[in-house]
Design a protein around this motif. Structure first.
Motif, short mmCIF file in Angstrom:
data_model
loop_
_atom_site.label_atom_id
_atom_site.label_comp_id
_atom_site.label_asym_id
_atom_site.label_seq_id
_atom_site.Cartn_x
_atom_site.Cartn_y
_atom_site.Cartn_z
N GLN A 108 -8.21 -8.47 -1.24
CA GLN A 108 -7.00 -7.75 -0.84
C GLN A 108 -6.33 -8.49 0.31
OE1 GLN A 108 -8.16 -3.78 0.24
NE2 GLN A 108 -8.97 -3.28 -1.78
N MET A 146 -1.64 -5.84 -0.33
CA MET A 146 -1.66 -5.98 -1.79
C MET A 146 -3.08 -6.24 -2.24
SD MET A 146 0.31 -8.86 -4.06
CE MET A 146 0.21 -8.88 -5.85
N TYR A 199 -0.72 -14.86 -5.40
CA TYR A 199 -1.93 -14.33 -6.01
C TYR A 199 -2.09 -14.93 -7.40
CZ TYR A 199 0.68 -11.23 -9.16
OH TYR A 199 1.49 -10.73 -10.15
N LEU A 223 7.28 -9.10 -0.28
CA LEU A 223 7.24 -7.66 -0.04
C LEU A 223 7.96 -7.31 1.25
CD1 LEU A 223 3.47 -7.04 -0.86
CD2 LEU A 223 5.42 -6.58 -2.35
N GLY A 248 4.74 -2.62 -0.03
CA GLY A 248 4.84 -2.07 -1.37
C GLY A 248 6.24 -1.81 -1.85
N GLU A 300 9.35 -5.29 -4.31
CA GLU A 300 8.54 -6.43 -4.69
C GLU A 300 9.36 -7.40 -5.51
OE1 GLU A 300 5.11 -6.93 -7.91
OE2 GLU A 300 4.43 -5.82 -6.15
#
Length: 430
Positions: free
Chosen positions: A196, A211, A233, A245, A250, A253
């Motif tokens: 994470q 995230m 990622y 972001l 959140g 995006e």
């Protein structure tokens, strides 16, 4: 020989007293042999150490290299010595730079922290083999599982615990973007840990989720105002994706898949106006193959992702390529100087911190020592671009060196004496 002489010698031998062969004599003989072997072993060890250390010492006495990447150098770093004081014993922060290699260790990889006063301190490389991530003002060093205050050597925060890996500092230097392994929501306590992205707030001592995703090659950057983050990622060796972001986390995006020859430029990979995220594009190979085989890298250039150019939900953010093509192996984008991106680039004998000019040339701000890698500087210093010449003092040593200095010559003399005696004994027997 006549019979008379033979009989006389036989008679003398019979009348002569037997030799005094005592146990003490045999013990002394064995002790001498052991001492001779020990002397030979010590001499061999000293010879190996001398052969291993001489290149380091001789290289350390040379002036700092001038990396031939473009315009003249404004500052330089000299090589380190493996006997310098450790940072744990004598902290020397705030730091002006940190690197690995460059004479820091006779064997393996060693890290070095260079203070603004020009002092050098040895600091073992982190679990990832790198020196660490310096905060913008150079007072803190983030490493996997810890944050070190370079002014006094204390550990002021765990930064995500043992599994935490630092990714980027916020522009103010009070928040740290890191990757940790934690249970995702809804997983049982004995379930698999998931990577994470999280932000560690030094002042509050809290961790906030950014995230949760599959993260094989962590990379990220805060926007100049600290209100957005760009992270990458994707599975290791697989498709990587760029996400931007807005904060709070959140919202809004923005996604763009990255090709194999593209990667996020570094922890300062936002333009100063906060509009675009910067990528490094390789010509001739894909990342990380370019790092493993630098000879395959023909050239590289920067790309700018405009985070405000998305027209609709089905369109991707457009990327603008710079026209210049650059040489050397690029590292991390660590700041901006006079509107120019500042990166560490390996070219020639060692790394250098350079300002990438629009015409493709590179103005060297700080030349690193020969044989070093993973050069890291505080972002504020990279943006100021004012560096001096720094050189380690070879007479600053750890305590064991002062003890070894008189012992080693005595041991060498003893080893030489033992070898000389052994040579004389063999010569006498011959």
């Amino acid at each position: 020989m006549t019979g008379l002489l033979r009989d006389a010698l036989r008679q003398a031998a019979q009348e002569a007293p037997p030799p005094a062969a005592t146990d003490g004599l045999w013990r002394r003989g064995r002790a001498r042999r052991r001492w001779r072997r020990a002397g030979a072993a010590v001499a061999g060890v000293l010879a190996v150490l001398a052969l291993a250390g001489a290149p380091q010492l001789l290289a350390g006495l040379q002036p700092a290299p001038q990396v031939s990447l473009g315009k003249p150098t404004s500052g330089s770093l000299g090589r380190a010595y493996p006997w310098l004081p450790t940072h744990e014993r004598k902290p020397n922060g705030p730091a002006v730079a940190a690197f690995t290699g460059g004479g820091a260790s006779l064997f393996g990889r060693g890290g070095v922290v260079v203070g603004r006063d020009g002092s050098y301190r040895l600091l073992p490389a982190g679990d990832d083999g790198r020196p660490g991530l310096l905060s913008p003002d150079g007072t803190l060093l983030a490493r996997p599982g810890e944050i070190i205050d370079l002014r006094d050597g204390s550990v002021i925060g765990a930064g995500g615990g043992e599994a935490g890996r630092p990714v980027a500092w916020s522009p103010v230097g009070r928040r740290l973007l890191t990757v940790v392994l934690r249970l995702a929501d809804g997983q049982p306590e004995d379930g698999a840990l998931a990577p994470q992205y999280m932000v560690y707030d030094l002042d509050a001592g809290t961790m906030t989720l950014v995230m949760a995703a599959e993260i094989g090659a962590p990379a990220g950057a805060f926007s100049p105002d600290g209100q957005r983050v760009a992270v990458v990622y994707g599975p290791a060796g697989g498709q990587q994706n760029l996400v931007v972001l807005d904060l709070p986390f959140g919202r809004n995006e923005i996604l763009r898949p990255l090709e194999r020859h593209q990667r996020l430029a570094g922890s300062a990979a936002w333009t100063p106006d906060g509009r675009s995220v910067v990528l490094v594009a390789a010509d001739g190979c894909g990342w990380p193959d370019c790092r493993e085989r630098p000879g395959d890298l023909k050239s590289w250039h920067l790309q700018y992702v405009d985070t405000f150019s998305r027209l609709n939900e089905d369109s991707l953010i457009q990327v603008t390529d710079e026209q210049a093509r650059r040489t050397g192996l690029p590292g991390e984008l660590q700041g901006w100087h006079d509107g120019r991106p500042v990166l560490d680039v390996v070219g020639g004998g060692g790394p250098a911190l350079v300002a990438a000019e629009p015409d493709g040339s590179a103005r060297v701000l700080l030349a690193g020592p020969d044989g070093a890698d993973d050069l890291s500087v505080p972002r504020l210093l990279a943006e100021q671009g004012a560096f001096a010449s720094y050189a380690a003092d070879p007479w600053q040593m750890q305590g064991w060196v002062y003890v070894a200095l008189p012992v080693l010559p005595a041991a060498a003399a003893g080893a030489g004496w033992a070898l000389w005696r052994r040579w004389r004994a063999r010569r006498g027997q011959g």
